[in-house]
Design a protein around this motif. Structure first.
Motif, PDB file in Angstrom:
ATOM      1  N   GLY A  45       0.793  -1.092  -0.143  1.00 54.88           N
ATOM      2  CA  GLY A  45      -0.130  -0.114  -0.096  1.00 54.88           C
ATOM      3  C   GLY A  45       0.412   1.050  -0.314  1.00 54.88           C
ATOM      4  N   MET A  46       0.143   2.766  -0.398  1.00 58.00           N
ATOM      5  CA  MET A  46       1.112   3.388  -0.431  1.00 58.00           C
ATOM      6  C   MET A  46      -0.035   4.139  -0.059  1.00 58.00           C
ATOM      7  SD  MET A  46       1.385   3.884  -4.770  1.00 58.00           S
ATOM      8  CE  MET A  46       0.493   4.296  -5.510  1.00 58.00           C
ATOM      9  N   ALA A  47       0.470   5.713  -0.053  1.00 55.44           N
ATOM     10  CA  ALA A  47      -0.674   6.951   1.432  1.00 55.44           C
ATOM     11  C   ALA A  47       0.579   7.776   0.559  1.00 55.44           C
ATOM     12  CB  ALA A  47      -0.640   7.196   2.555  1.00 55.44           C
ATOM     13  N   SER A  48      -0.217   9.105   0.244  1.00 59.97           N
ATOM     14  CA  SER A  48       0.939   9.928   0.372  1.00 59.97           C
ATOM     15  C   SER A  48      -0.422  11.493   0.927  1.00 59.97           C
ATOM     16  CB  SER A  48      -0.116  10.875  -1.482  1.00 59.97           C
ATOM     17  OG  SER A  48       0.528  12.776  -1.454  1.00 59.97           O
ATOM     18  N   PHE A  49       0.493  12.174   2.175  1.00 55.58           N
ATOM     19  CA  PHE A  49       0.481  12.962   2.972  1.00 55.58           C
ATOM     20  C   PHE A  49       1.014  14.878   2.484  1.00 55.58           C
ATOM     21  CE2 PHE A  49       0.530   9.443   4.863  1.00 55.58           C
ATOM     22  CZ  PHE A  49      -0.391   8.666   5.997  1.00 55.58           C
ATOM     23  N   LYS A  50       0.768  15.354   3.600  1.00 58.86           N
ATOM     24  CA  LYS A  50       0.957  16.660   3.460  1.00 58.86           C
ATOM     25  C   LYS A  50       2.913  16.872   2.439  1.00 58.86           C
ATOM     26  CE  LYS A  50      -1.313  20.122   5.312  1.00 58.86           C
ATOM     27  NZ  LYS A  50      -1.534  21.231   6.390  1.00 58.86           N
ATOM     28  N   ALA A  51       3.320  15.808   3.273  1.00 63.04           N
ATOM     29  CA  ALA A  51       4.791  16.034   3.575  1.00 63.04           C
ATOM     30  C   ALA A  51       5.781  15.059   2.982  1.00 63.04           C
ATOM     31  CB  ALA A  51       5.856  16.891   5.023  1.00 63.04           C
ATOM     32  N   HIS A  52       5.030  13.767   3.337  1.00 61.06           N
ATOM     33  CA  HIS A  52       5.541  12.593   2.277  1.00 61.06           C
ATOM     34  C   HIS A  52       4.664  11.970   2.008  1.00 61.06           C
ATOM     35  CE1 HIS A  52       4.127  11.856   6.340  1.00 61.06           C
ATOM     36  NE2 HIS A  52       3.707  10.527   5.958  1.00 61.06           N
ATOM     37  N   VAL A  53       5.022  10.809   1.710  1.00 59.98           N
ATOM     38  CA  VAL A  53       5.000   9.783   1.261  1.00 59.98           C
ATOM     39  C   VAL A  53       4.569   8.017   2.278  1.00 59.98           C
ATOM     40  CG1 VAL A  53       4.454   8.060  -0.632  1.00 59.98           C
ATOM     41  CG2 VAL A  53       4.268  10.592  -1.253  1.00 59.98           C
ATOM     42  N   ALA A  54       4.496   7.303   2.294  1.00 63.35           N
ATOM     43  CA  ALA A  54       4.621   6.150   2.315  1.00 63.35           C
ATOM     44  C   ALA A  54       4.058   5.216   2.001  1.00 63.35           C
ATOM     45  CB  ALA A  54       3.013   6.221   3.825  1.00 63.35           C
ATOM     46  N   PHE A  55       5.192   4.011   2.068  1.00 65.44           N
ATOM     47  CA  PHE A  55       4.685   3.157   1.598  1.00 65.44           C
ATOM     48  C   PHE A  55       4.946   2.039   2.584  1.00 65.44           C
ATOM     49  CE2 PHE A  55       7.332   0.110  -1.797  1.00 65.44           C
ATOM     50  CZ  PHE A  55       5.938  -0.789  -2.248  1.00 65.44           C
ATOM     51  N   GLY A  56       4.578   0.386   1.908  1.00 62.17           N
ATOM     52  CA  GLY A  56       4.384  -0.381   2.777  1.00 62.17           C
ATOM     53  C   GLY A  56       4.241  -1.869   2.275  1.00 62.17           C
TER      54      GLY A  56
END
Length: 198
Positions: free
Chosen positions: A56-67
């Motif tokens: 999964g991945m997610a976009s936030f205001k100041a970063h992206v998360a992936f795992g």
């Protein structure tokens, strides 16, 4: 043929400018390493499935998360404290991700784990200490037979809810008020969190 979800196109289009190339890169690598990957949106974020959830991945205001859903089984990381959800921390540039060869190898490993049905081990729960009924609650229940009978019928977790609520009071007046409320609710056949039960 890869299956692409238009909702993920829309998700990427709405992302912060810095995040778009990261999201596109991750998506492309998942499709390159796993041509059968299926895209979906879960919990409002792009996810990729292959014999179950893969990544999964997610976009936030100041970063992206992936795992990866199998986390440390895929990456080998034993890191407990994370700066962001999932495995790769706060990603602000494609350069922070593993190179193509390494990333594709991780995706292949995640695929193999899903194919084999391997599941991550769940952490052991610590046993809770035995229930100790405070003296003031015990005395109050002796003079309220109906409340005592209902309290006795409750499972340990429901008893613990009442005991913790009473014993966590910081002021004697608060404790006395909670004790009186406990006896009243027990006499009415109510659990501690009865307002939230359906």
């Amino acid at each position: 043929m890869p299956t692409k979800d238009a909702r993920i196109d829309a998700y990427i289009a709405k992302a912060q400018p810095f995040a778009k190339p990261i999201l596109r890169h991750l998506r492309a690598e998942l499709h390159a390493a796993c041509p059968e990957v299926e895209e979906t949106i879960k919990w409002g974020m792009p996810h990729f499935a292959y014999h179950g959830l893969l990544a999964g991945m997610a976009s936030f205001k100041a970063h992206v998360a992936f795992g990866f859903w199998k986390g440390s089984l895929v990456t080998g990381s034993t890191r407990q404290a994370k700066e962001a959800m999932w495995d790769f921390g706060c990603i602000t540039s494609v350069k922070q991700l593993p190179g193509k060869r390494e990333l594709r190898a991780l995706i292949k490993k995640a695929m193999e784990l899903n194919e084999s049905g391997t599941a991550p081990k769940r952490p052991r729960k610590h046993a809770k200490p035995p229930l100790r009924i405070p003296a003031d609650l015990s005395a109050a229940l002796k003079s309220a037979a109906k409340a005592a009978a209902f309290f006795k019928s409750l499972p340990p977790s429901a008893k613990r809810d009442y005991i913790e609520w009473i014993t966590e009071a910081k002021q004697p007046a608060t404790r006395a008020k909670r004790l009186a409320t406990t006896v009243e609710w027990l006499a009415e056949g109510k659990r501690r969190n009865w307002k939230y039960e359906t």
